[in-house]
Design a protein around this motif. Structure first.
Motif, PDB file in Angstrom:
ATOM      1  N   ARG A 101      15.966 -14.612 -16.598  1.00 55.50           N
ATOM      2  CA  ARG A 101      15.938 -16.007 -17.926  1.00 55.50           C
ATOM      3  C   ARG A 101      16.206 -16.764 -16.416  1.00 55.50           C
ATOM      4  O   ARG A 101      16.157 -17.643 -16.565  1.00 55.50           O
ATOM      5  N   LYS A 117       5.902 -19.190 -17.724  1.00 56.19           N
ATOM      6  CA  LYS A 117       7.215 -19.299 -19.100  1.00 56.19           C
ATOM      7  C   LYS A 117       6.648 -18.452 -20.525  1.00 56.19           C
ATOM      8  O   LYS A 117       7.692 -16.880 -20.306  1.00 56.19           O
ATOM      9  N   ASN A 121       8.550 -14.469 -21.023  1.00 58.89           N
ATOM     10  CA  ASN A 121       9.131 -14.609 -22.080  1.00 58.89           C
ATOM     11  C   ASN A 121       8.622 -12.901 -22.989  1.00 58.89           C
ATOM     12  O   ASN A 121       9.594 -12.054 -23.210  1.00 58.89           O
ATOM     13  N   HIS A 122       7.110 -12.840 -21.851  1.00 55.84           N
ATOM     14  CA  HIS A 122       6.944 -11.599 -22.661  1.00 55.84           C
ATOM     15  C   HIS A 122       7.772 -10.633 -21.839  1.00 55.84           C
ATOM     16  O   HIS A 122       7.786  -9.205 -22.547  1.00 55.84           O
TER      17      HIS A 122
END
Length: 141
Positions: A101, A117, A121-122
């Protein structure tokens, strides 16, 4: 989670940890390969994460071998060590999620790269999955 272990919880949790620590190790490489212009401090941090995940992965494998050699007779001490290792792996994944993050917020090449991104996120979702599995096992004990 592989439920074919029946009541052999130590092998179930170790199987999950072995798989996910290897995945997280590979994720550090994916990020570095995807974002070629990543800041050096993040490249070095990812290399550190790769090493840490590799060490955790190898630790898990050693425990799998120990459990396999025990012929189903897992001592209370070994059982407690497995739970502690699971807790360590869970916390390591939580820290990695925080790092990912931070990467999305602080790294210029990532913040301007929609594909990076999505991939990050995955990766976070996959680490969160492992955390959920580990918590389920830990809270059942």
């Amino acid at each position: 989670m592989q439920y074919y272990y029946g009541n052999q919880m130590p092998l179930r949790v170790l199987d999950e940890a072995e798989f996910w620590k290897h995945q997280e190790e590979e994720h550090t490489i994916v990020i570095r390969e995807l974002v070629r212009n990543l800041e050096q401090k993040y490249v070095e941090a990812l290399q550190g994460w790769e090493k840490a995940f590799s060490e955790a992965h190898h630790r898990v494998i050693r425990y799998i071998e120990t459990v396999n050699r025990s012929n189903g007779q897992v001592s209370q001490a070994l059982y407690q060590d497995i739970l502690q290792l699971t807790q360590f792996c869970l916390q390591q994944s939580e820290q990695f999620i925080r790092f990912c993050r931070t990467l999305m917020e602080a790294s210029e090449p990532i913040s301007t790269n929609p594909t990076a991104k999505v991939v990050l996120n995955h990766i976070i979702v996959e680490s969160e999955y492992f955390i959920g599995v580990a918590q389920t096992i830990l809270y059942q004990q």
